[in-house]
Design an enzyme around this catalytic site. Structure first.
Site, short mmCIF file in Angstrom:
data_model
loop_
_atom_site.label_atom_id
_atom_site.label_comp_id
_atom_site.label_asym_id
_atom_site.label_seq_id
_atom_site.Cartn_x
_atom_site.Cartn_y
_atom_site.Cartn_z
N GLY A 84 0.83 -1.21 0.00
CA GLY A 84 0.00 0.00 0.00
C GLY A 84 0.85 1.24 0.00
O GLY A 84 2.08 1.19 0.12
N ARG A 171 3.48 13.41 -8.42
CA ARG A 171 3.59 12.60 -9.63
C ARG A 171 2.21 12.43 -10.25
O ARG A 171 1.18 12.41 -9.56
CB ARG A 171 4.27 11.31 -9.23
CG ARG A 171 3.66 10.05 -9.67
CD ARG A 171 4.59 8.92 -9.33
NE ARG A 171 3.90 7.94 -8.48
CZ ARG A 171 4.47 6.84 -8.03
NH1 ARG A 171 5.73 6.58 -8.28
NH2 ARG A 171 3.79 6.00 -7.29
N ASP A 243 4.05 -4.91 -7.38
CA ASP A 243 3.47 -3.66 -6.89
C ASP A 243 4.01 -2.45 -7.65
O ASP A 243 3.50 -1.34 -7.49
CB ASP A 243 3.72 -3.49 -5.38
CG ASP A 243 5.18 -3.61 -5.01
OD1 ASP A 243 5.78 -4.63 -5.36
OD2 ASP A 243 5.72 -2.68 -4.40
P1 AMP Z 1 8.92 0.64 -3.35
O1 AMP Z 1 9.99 -0.39 -3.30
O2 AMP Z 1 9.43 2.05 -3.39
O3 AMP Z 1 7.92 0.38 -4.42
O4 AMP Z 1 8.16 0.52 -1.95
C1 AMP Z 1 7.64 -0.69 -1.47
C2 AMP Z 1 6.74 -0.42 -0.30
O5 AMP Z 1 7.44 0.21 0.77
C3 AMP Z 1 5.55 0.46 -0.61
O6 AMP Z 1 4.44 -0.05 0.10
C4 AMP Z 1 5.99 1.79 -0.07
O7 AMP Z 1 4.89 2.61 0.25
C5 AMP Z 1 6.78 1.40 1.16
N1 AMP Z 1 7.75 2.43 1.53
C6 AMP Z 1 8.87 2.76 0.87
N2 AMP Z 1 9.52 3.77 1.50
C7 AMP Z 1 8.78 4.09 2.59
C8 AMP Z 1 8.93 5.04 3.65
N3 AMP Z 1 9.96 5.90 3.70
N4 AMP Z 1 7.96 5.07 4.59
C9 AMP Z 1 6.94 4.22 4.54
N5 AMP Z 1 6.75 3.31 3.60
C10 AMP Z 1 7.66 3.22 2.63
MG MG Z 2 6.47 0.81 -5.29
#
Ligand code: AMP
Ligand code: MG
Length: 469
Positions: A84, A171, A243
């Site tokens: 999410g 974005r 995702d």
């Molecule tokens: P991503 O690899 O950037 O697609 O992120 C994978 C998951 O980690 C997603 O659910 C993001 O919302 C969560 N996420 C990444 N960075 C953060 C952060 N700094 N704080 C909270 N959730 C994060």
């Molecule tokens: Mg992501």
């Protein structure tokens, strides 16, 4: 400022999201604002201060219905049941001047119920990286989310590297529906929600699709084109988890992505991709894995699951040919062939083999093919000359191979060392390198800034990228 919101996701059932506002920041400062995109979105601006307020999350613009979206996903092959928007908030949607529905989303806007251990924030580096690369991708003509604004928060955040300046990216996407959005309901057995989501996705993206199986077919076709397009510019997404795989077929979630300099099929930049799962040449396979996850989710909607499985399997099994065809079209254009024959694949492959053997620069080698300096990219010049003879013979039958090549081979791409230099400067408050990159990358098929088209010197090479979230 007026944003003509026309929200649809916020009207879906509560199970799809959590409604909440962005967390405000201490001292927002506007770093970049994409006026052309704002115009496309029919956003009216009279006071730039309002832009800073809205796109830092400090004020919620009129008509927005902020929410964090629920999704799950396969990360590096393993199912993670709840991801999410952990650091993103959808403000709402607008219909752009082409009447296309677009999400406007803040990224780095504070904690949400999906944040788990994270702080919900982003630091300046990845925000400017995504800004530059997504806009470069757009200028290259490759489907992508876009960047509307970047705002520094005036707050420092803690990352592995230490305290870093925070920022929020705004974005814009055709939607933020991901394969993982389907997976979350399928895995929980929430068939009614899965059906609602499927109907929504069809209405929003593929109104011509006759049902879930046809939706799958359309997404596979779009994604096959996308991965071929990435490969044609030497792009490595780096984290093709389900995702991060868009139902609309756009490039989304720019994390540890990079464009390669020296060509190698096995090239990996992401420091967390230790198995080289998302290596350059493995992207077609990983796309098929992702589409198989979408298929598995959609099968839940059918009563006769065996028949559905059979049909879905046929769709997935058709993908290698589909990707190959898209790849051939893209790469044939890169060597000056507008309408390729199947045999052209061999000619292209033999060039790529030579490039890999000699560590030729991907972008500059193709760009030089329409002139006479491509041989400089090779140490084994005799081998290249032999290839070149074959090439010249093949394109002699083509109408205007030079024009085809120049339209398919960018002169400038966001080279990784330039991205790092840009971020280092931005941290000290110097946005000149950012501006310079934005200017050159806006017209990537025209060489306007030779320095930015030059591969890194040995001392400048940046071999790895970090998620940096
Ligand atoms: P991503 O690899 O950037 O697609 O992120 C994978 C998951 O980690 C997603 O659910 C993001 O919302 C969560 N996420 C990444 N960075 C953060 C952060 N700094 N704080 C909270 N959730 C994060
Ligand atoms: Mg992501």
């Amino acid at each position: 400022m007026h944003i003509p919101f026309d929200n649809s996701y916020a009207s879906l059932p509560d199970a799809f999201y959590t409604k909440l506002s962005p967390t405000s920041v201490k001292a927002p400062k506007l770093l970049a604002f994409n006026r052309d995109l704002a115009k496309l979105l029919r956003i009216e601006i009279d006071d730039i201060a309002e832009v800073t307020q809205a796109f830092s999350g400090n004020s919620v613009p009129q008509g927005a219905e902020p929410l964090a979206q629920l999704y799950a996903g396969h990360q590096f092959g393993n199912y993670n049941q709840q991801l999410g928007d952990g650091r993103a908030i959808l403000l709402g949607e607008v219909l752009d001047t082409n009447n296309l529905r677009r999400d406007i989303q803040l990224k780095g806007s504070g904690r949400t119920p999906y944040s788990r251990g994270g702080d919900g924030r982003a630091w300046l580096g990845p925000v400017l990286r995504e800004y530059v690369i997504s806009e470069a991708m757009h200028a290259l003509g490759i489907p992508t989310t876009r960047a509307l604004a970047a705002v520094a928060t005036g707050e420092d955040i803690l990352r592995e590297e230490g305290m870093l300046p925070g920022a929020v990216l705004t974005r814009v996407a055709s939607s933020h529906l991901r394969v993982g959005t389907f997976e979350v309901f399928a895995h929980r057995g929430q068939t009614a929600e899965l059906q609602t989501l499927t109907d929504y996705a069809i209405a929003r993206h593929y109104p011509q699709a006759s049902g879930p199986m046809d939706l799958l077919r359309h997404v596979c076709a779009k994604q096959a084109e996308l991965v071929a397009a990435w490969m044609s510019v030497g792009f490595i997404h780096g984290v093709m988890n389900t995702d991060n795989c868009s139902i609309a077929g756009e490039t989304i979630d720019y994390g540890p992505c990079a464009f390669m300099d020296e060509f190698h099929m096995g090239r990996v930049f992401s420091s967390i991709d230790r198995q080289a799962r998302y290596a350059y040449g493995n992207q077609p396979n990983m796309l098929m894995f992702n589409m198989a996850q979408l298929a598995t989710a959609l099968i839940q909607l059918f009563e006769d699951k065996d028949a559905a499985l059979e049909e879905a399997t046929a769709i997935i099994h058709a993908m290698p040919e589909q990707i190959e065809e898209a790849w051939l079209k893209r790469f044939a254009a890169k060597i000056g062939i507008a309408t390729p024959n199947p045999e052209d694949a061999e000619l292209i492959q033999s060039l790529l083999d030579l490039m890999q053997k000699d560590g030729a620069d991907f972008t500059n080698t193709f760009r030089a093919l329409s002139g006479d300096s491509a041989q400089d990219q090779f140490t084994d010049r005799a081998a290249f000359q032999a290839w070149s003879h074959q090439h010249v013979a093949r394109i002699s039958a083509e109408h205007d191979p030079q024009a085809v090549m120049n339209a398919a081979n960018p002169a400038v791409i966001p080279r990784n060392h330039r991205m790092e230099q840009m971020i280092k400067a931005a941290v000290t408050g110097d946005l000149a390198p950012f501006e310079r990159l934005m200017t050159a990358l806006a017209t990537p098929y025209t060489l306007t800034d030779l320095d930015l088209a030059t591969p890194p010197a040995l001392s400048e090479i940046v071999p790895a990228t970090f998620c940096g979230t």
